[in-house]
Design a protein around this motif. Structure first.
Motif, PDB file in Angstrom:
ATOM      1  N   SER A  15       0.775  -1.136   0.029  1.00  0.00           N
ATOM      2  CA  SER A  15      -0.021  -0.017  -0.183  1.00  0.00           C
ATOM      3  C   SER A  15       0.646   1.280  -0.050  1.00  0.00           C
ATOM      4  O   SER A  15       0.682   2.249  -0.551  1.00  0.00           O
ATOM      5  N   ALA A  16       1.782   1.213   0.897  1.00  0.00           N
ATOM      6  CA  ALA A  16       2.838   2.543   0.788  1.00  0.00           C
ATOM      7  C   ALA A  16       3.327   2.481  -0.516  1.00  0.00           C
ATOM      8  O   ALA A  16       3.567   3.780  -0.889  1.00  0.00           O
ATOM      9  N   CYS A  17       4.002   1.454  -1.212  1.00  0.00           N
ATOM     10  CA  CYS A  17       4.778   1.561  -2.474  1.00  0.00           C
ATOM     11  C   CYS A  17       3.635   2.001  -3.505  1.00  0.00           C
ATOM     12  O   CYS A  17       3.958   3.111  -4.255  1.00  0.00           O
ATOM     13  N   SER A  18       2.240   1.622  -3.421  1.00  0.00           N
ATOM     14  CA  SER A  18       1.301   2.251  -4.193  1.00  0.00           C
ATOM     15  C   SER A  18       0.818   3.707  -4.082  1.00  0.00           C
ATOM     16  O   SER A  18       0.887   4.408  -5.028  1.00  0.00           O
ATOM     17  N   GLY A  19       0.973   4.155  -2.854  1.00  0.00           N
ATOM     18  CA  GLY A  19       0.760   5.714  -2.624  1.00  0.00           C
ATOM     19  C   GLY A  19       2.065   6.389  -3.031  1.00  0.00           C
ATOM     20  O   GLY A  19       1.877   7.681  -3.514  1.00  0.00           O
ATOM     21  N   SER A  20       3.213   5.741  -2.918  1.00  0.00           N
ATOM     22  CA  SER A  20       4.388   6.309  -3.373  1.00  0.00           C
ATOM     23  C   SER A  20       4.424   6.748  -4.980  1.00  0.00           C
ATOM     24  O   SER A  20       4.519   7.489  -5.582  1.00  0.00           O
ATOM     25  N   ASP A  21       3.786   5.509  -5.648  1.00  0.00           N
ATOM     26  CA  ASP A  21       3.998   5.612  -6.979  1.00  0.00           C
ATOM     27  C   ASP A  21       2.777   6.646  -7.557  1.00  0.00           C
ATOM     28  O   ASP A  21       3.152   7.294  -8.558  1.00  0.00           O
ATOM     29  N   GLU A  22       1.646   6.809  -7.010  1.00  0.00           N
ATOM     30  CA  GLU A  22       0.673   7.683  -7.171  1.00  0.00           C
ATOM     31  C   GLU A  22       1.284   9.140  -6.950  1.00  0.00           C
ATOM     32  O   GLU A  22       0.934  10.018  -7.622  1.00  0.00           O
ATOM     33  N   SER A  23       2.075   9.370  -5.928  1.00  0.00           N
ATOM     34  CA  SER A  23       2.700  10.706  -5.557  1.00  0.00           C
ATOM     35  C   SER A  23       3.797  11.081  -6.401  1.00  0.00           C
ATOM     36  O   SER A  23       4.210  12.554  -6.410  1.00  0.00           O
ATOM     37  N   ARG A  24       4.489  10.156  -6.912  1.00  0.00           N
ATOM     38  CA  ARG A  24       5.810  10.385  -7.388  1.00  0.00           C
ATOM     39  C   ARG A  24       5.664  11.146  -8.897  1.00  0.00           C
ATOM     40  O   ARG A  24       4.347  11.196  -9.630  1.00  0.00           O
ATOM     41  N   SER A  25       6.536  11.738  -9.195  1.00  0.00           N
ATOM     42  CA  SER A  25       6.245  12.868 -10.495  1.00  0.00           C
ATOM     43  C   SER A  25       6.226  11.974 -11.737  1.00  0.00           C
ATOM     44  O   SER A  25       6.867  10.736 -11.810  1.00  0.00           O
ATOM     45  N   THR A  26       5.642  12.507 -12.786  1.00  0.00           N
ATOM     46  CA  THR A  26       5.579  11.789 -14.287  1.00  0.00           C
ATOM     47  C   THR A  26       6.035  12.610 -15.310  1.00  0.00           C
ATOM     48  O   THR A  26       5.917  13.803 -15.333  1.00  0.00           O
ATOM     49  N   LEU A  27       6.914  12.061 -15.812  1.00  0.00           N
ATOM     50  CA  LEU A  27       7.585  12.630 -17.072  1.00  0.00           C
ATOM     51  C   LEU A  27       6.975  12.616 -18.377  1.00  0.00           C
ATOM     52  O   LEU A  27       6.704  11.402 -18.731  1.00  0.00           O
ATOM     53  N   LEU A  28       6.526  13.734 -19.147  1.00  0.00           N
ATOM     54  CA  LEU A  28       6.101  13.553 -20.412  1.00  0.00           C
ATOM     55  C   LEU A  28       6.749  13.975 -21.254  1.00  0.00           C
ATOM     56  O   LEU A  28       7.365  15.043 -21.382  1.00  0.00           O
ATOM     57  N   ARG A  29       7.087  13.119 -22.383  1.00  0.00           N
ATOM     58  CA  ARG A  29       7.850  13.773 -23.368  1.00  0.00           C
ATOM     59  C   ARG A  29       7.117  14.248 -24.364  1.00  0.00           C
ATOM     60  O   ARG A  29       6.013  13.670 -24.998  1.00  0.00           O
ATOM     61  N   VAL A  30       7.437  15.509 -24.806  1.00  0.00           N
ATOM     62  CA  VAL A  30       6.423  16.287 -25.717  1.00  0.00           C
ATOM     63  C   VAL A  30       7.189  16.788 -26.804  1.00  0.00           C
ATOM     64  O   VAL A  30       8.162  17.513 -26.897  1.00  0.00           O
ATOM     65  N   VAL A  31       6.815  16.460 -28.092  1.00  0.00           N
ATOM     66  CA  VAL A  31       7.147  17.111 -29.239  1.00  0.00           C
ATOM     67  C   VAL A  31       6.543  18.185 -29.887  1.00  0.00           C
ATOM     68  O   VAL A  31       5.102  17.883 -29.758  1.00  0.00           O
TER      69      VAL A  31
END
Length: 410
Positions: A15-31
């Protein structure tokens, strides 16, 4: 007991890992792409990176943890580059380009279709969605903003932009030098000035144009040929050349796009004049806006796709549309509610942007949508215009050619 504690601990860790995954930043590659025939320079790349960094910073309060990795390409080279990236599994999450390029990338299977929410459909006029639709109604990208076509001039050479095509001809005979491109999208404003769009759209719809509509088309083509024969009206291949010639002082007036204003202001400073494109015998100029469209790349992870769709949902809301239009002043909202705010905030905007309730603009949207969906039609249109401009085909012959080539039997 010991096994139960171990199980509860494991579940807690998961559950802690799942919560961490939800809150971590997401990198979007934009062209993002520059228009066709525009060259990607170090200056353009730096300006693009700064723009997207500012955009990312302003989004933090709305979409936390979002990071953007930008890349800039010319529209002429982006398909080959995206093909290479997508084949290697490293394609972008978002592609920001014009409607025609997005349509071509989708046809090449480099983009996924966009499933519009009811809110997005309500926020974007149907005629703009038509320009990013396939023949079976699939949406290839999300229209986010509109670039406006204007007249840009050097105030050291001209006191004001000509308000009519007759004034343009008079000023060119007095030694002022005007620049146009021979590209149909850049010339459509003059189609409206002559009311010539009705004949073109009739042909595209498989209908027979009326005699009056054909006569108006011939009048427009006659003006086009006459303008190309004038010594001080120069037709060039692309907007980049026009812009550079205005900056160098070789041209005194050009048709331009709102996206080019930052570079022109930087070069000409207070000497840059901006006005409306000239009216003609049939009324006001009616330029078709150039859409900025966001497409979905095919290599996104589940989390990247969710963030991309969240961003696309937010960016067409009235607040976002109004905020970015006022901040950068290079584009116009697609959302009508935001457009009303912009018209109040920037005096004269309702004159610069000709709203889509005008018949000639609606016709222009439909014509542009048809050309975006079928590159062969676009080539036929452009080839015929080139023949008129170069004097190898008469206006009457060209009108008949267009009726044949744009019809369904072609």
């Amino acid at each position: 007991m010991k096994r139960s504690l171990t199980l509860f601990a494991a579940l807690g860790l998961l559950s802690a890992c799942s919560g961490s995954d939800e809150s971590r930043s997401t990198l979007l590659r934009v062209v993002r792409t520059l228009p066709a025939n525009e060259v990607v320079t170090g200056e353009e790349s730096a300006r693009d990176r700064k723009l997207l960094r500012d955009f990312q910073t302003n989004l933090r309060a709305v979409i936390p943890g979002l990071r953007i990795q930008p890349s800039l390409y010319s529209a002429t080279s982006v398909q080959a580059e995206l093909q290479r990236q997508t084949n290697s599994g490293l394609g972008p999450d978002l592609v920001i380009s014009d409607a025609q390029t997005i349509q071509a990338l989708f046809a090449a299977r480099l983009l996924d279709p966009v499933a519009l929410t009811p809110e997005q459909r309500q926020a974007i006029p149907a005629e703009l969605l038509t320009r990013v639709s396939t023949s079976n109604g699939t949406i290839t990208g999300l229209p986010v903003s509109q670039y406006i076509q204007l007249a840009c001039y050097d105030k050291r050479k001209l006191k004001s932009a000509p308000k009519t095509l007759r004034e343009l001809a008079q000023q060119s005979s007095e030694g002022n030098i005007f620049g146009l491109t021979q590209n149909f999208e850049n010339l459509y404003w003059s189609v409206g000035s002559y009311g010539a769009g009705k004949a073109l759209i009739s042909s595209l719809r498989g209908e027979t144009p009326t005699t009056q509509d054909v006569n108006q088309l011939v009048q427009w083509l006659t003006w086009l040929r006459a303008a190309s024969f004038q010594q001080n009206v120069l037709f060039m291949n692309d907007q980049a050349t026009l812009r550079q010639q205005l900056i160098k002082g070789n041209l005194h007036w050009i048709s331009c796009w709102s996206t080019q204003l930052p570079q022109l202001r930087e070069a000409l400073k207070d000497n840059l004049g901006v006005g409306l494109l000239p009216a003609g015998p049939a009324g006001k100029a009616t330029p078709v806006s150039r859409l900025q469209v966001w497409g979905l790349g095919r290599n996104s992870s589940h989390q990247q796709r969710l963030k991309s769709e969240e961003l696309m949902q937010f960016i067409v809301l009235p607040w976002a549309q109004k905020t970015w239009a006022l901040r950068y002043r290079t584009s116009y909202p697609v959302n009508p509610a935001a457009a009303q705010i912009i018209n109040r905030e920037i005096p004269g905007t309702q004159d610069l942007y000709l709203s889509t309730d005008q018949e000639d603009v609606r016709i222009g949207d439909e014509i542009q949508a048809a050309l975006n969906q079928d590159p062969k039609l676009e080539q036929a249109m452009q080839s015929t215009l080139n023949h008129v401009i170069f004097g190898t085909e008469t206006p009457s012959q060209a009108a008949a050619t267009l009726n044949t080539k744009l019809g369904p039997s072609s």
